[in-house]
Structures are given as C-alpha cells and as structure tokens.
Design a protein around this motif. Structure first.
Motif, PDB file in Angstrom:
ATOM      1  N   ALA A  16       0.825  -1.220   0.000  1.00 16.89           N
ATOM      2  CA  ALA A  16       0.000   0.000   0.000  1.00 16.89           C
ATOM      3  C   ALA A  16       0.852   1.260   0.000  1.00 16.89           C
ATOM      4  CB  ALA A  16      -0.923  -0.004   1.217  1.00 16.89           C
ATOM      5  N   LEU A  20      -0.321   4.893  -1.759  1.00 23.54           N
ATOM      6  CA  LEU A  20      -0.501   5.940  -0.752  1.00 23.54           C
ATOM      7  C   LEU A  20       0.481   7.088  -0.964  1.00 23.54           C
ATOM      8  CD1 LEU A  20      -1.172   3.802   2.461  1.00 23.54           C
ATOM      9  CD2 LEU A  20      -2.833   5.128   1.098  1.00 23.54           C
ATOM     10  N   LEU A  23      -1.097   9.184  -3.533  1.00 23.50           N
ATOM     11  CA  LEU A  23      -2.204   9.963  -2.987  1.00 23.50           C
ATOM     12  C   LEU A  23      -1.714  11.108  -2.108  1.00 23.50           C
ATOM     13  CD1 LEU A  23      -4.710   7.108  -2.069  1.00 23.50           C
ATOM     14  CD2 LEU A  23      -4.841   8.715  -3.988  1.00 23.50           C
ATOM     15  N   LEU A  99      -4.786  -0.838  -3.844  1.00 22.85           N
ATOM     16  CA  LEU A  99      -5.041  -0.760  -2.400  1.00 22.85           C
ATOM     17  C   LEU A  99      -5.907  -1.921  -1.924  1.00 22.85           C
ATOM     18  CD1 LEU A  99      -5.629   3.070  -1.845  1.00 22.85           C
ATOM     19  CD2 LEU A  99      -3.725   1.669  -1.006  1.00 22.85           C
TER      20      LEU A  99
END
Length: 190
Positions: A16, A20, A23, A99
């Motif tokens: 992840a 991440l 993001l 994810l």
C-alpha cells in the motif's frame, strides 16, 4: 497462525506504500508507473534466478507457499497484477485496485484463519466485499465500486488452477477490480 503467514500479510500491506505515496503527492502518476515497471523487472529477474538458475534465498523459503516453489511466487504475481493495473488504467481505477489487493486480501486471509478451502466462508466473503467496496467507493461512483467489490470477492474466494499453475488472487484482484471499475465507469450510470 504461523509467523511466516503473519509476515506474508505484512508484506502484502506494505504494497500500500506506493499508491498511498501517490495519494499523498510524494509520487506523481508517471513516477509511480516507473516505480511499478522497475519493480516488475526486478521481480521477474528474481523469479528467473529462482526458477531457472536455482538460486535460493532464505526469504523465498520463509515467505513462499508450497505450491509456489516451482511456479511464480505470490509476490511476483502481486507485482505483475499491480503493475498491469497501474500501467493500463487511470489513477482513480488503478489506485483503489492496488489498495484493495494490499489491504483486503491480507484481512481476508486472516479471517479465513489460513484455511485453504473453497469457497471461503460467507462471513469472510462478506467482509471482503464490504472492504473492497469501501475502498473503491472512495475513488469511483457506487455502481463501479460495487462491481469492483464483487469481482474482488470472486477473485479472493476462488483460486483456479490452469495446467498445474495456481492463478493466485495477487494477480486477479488488481486486474479484475481495475477492469470492473473501468467498464462500469463507461457503461453504468453514476
């Protein structure tokens, strides 16, 4: 649960980090794609050394399952599936698919208590569907999220074997969820 299985789940969750990072603005989408492509090259090189040359490292002995010993290991299928999603789809489709693999698959494995029976128990499948839907709904409209959650649940619940090769959900979850969201975004009303 054996320590090796817990370590496998932690490695899964570690996947992840890259979506991440995107993001959080640490990696741009083009940079993330380069990271995944490089990871794919590295994983295929490691698997080539392991399967063709016969090089063995302790990490393979600890983190691969018995059926992976003479086939592509789960981590390689994880990288292949995730890279395919990242290279083929836009961020709002690929990021939740990756994810989902990183988070939902290990949770499902923990809930299944390492039972390798198919199909998985209804409670495990329900949690898989709910978590996958929740992740996808953070990126795409609900119809697309529900379709992706359904595909993820099927991929997580069944493990087909083709010519003696296990088609691991590490491969099918990110590709299947991405395809489902992509198709739903084009065909279903928001």
């Amino acid at each position: 649960m054996k320590s090796d299985e817990v370590q496998r789940r932690l490695v899964h969750l570690g996947g992840a980090v890259f979506p991440l990072a995107h993001l959080a603005g640490v990696l741009t989408w083009p940079q993330l794609r380069v990271v995944y492509a490089a990871g794919l090259v590295a994983a295929l090189a490691l698997e080539g050394l392991r399967l063709v040359v016969g090089v063995e490292w302790w990490v393979f002995d600890r983190l691969t399952r018995e059926y992976e010993r003479s086939n592509l290991a789960g981590y390689a299928l994880y990288v292949i599936g995730s890279t395919a999603a990242v290279l083929a789809f836009e961020p709002r489709v690929a990021v939740p698919a990756v994810l989902t693999l990183a988070v939902v698959d290990p949770v499902s494995g923990l809930l299944a208590d390492n039972e390798f029976r198919e199909p998985k128990r209804p409670l495990v499948l329900a949690v898989t569907f709910a978590l996958a839907g929740l992740i996808a709904a953070s990126f795409v409209p609900l119809p697309a999220a529900l379709l992706a959650a359904g595909v993820t649940t099927v991929a997580d619940g069944l493990t087909p074997v083709v010519r003696g090769h296990v088609i691991d959900d590490n491969l099918t979850i990110p590709i299947g969820a991405s395809l489902a969201m992509w198709a739903a975004l084009r065909l279903l009303p928001a």
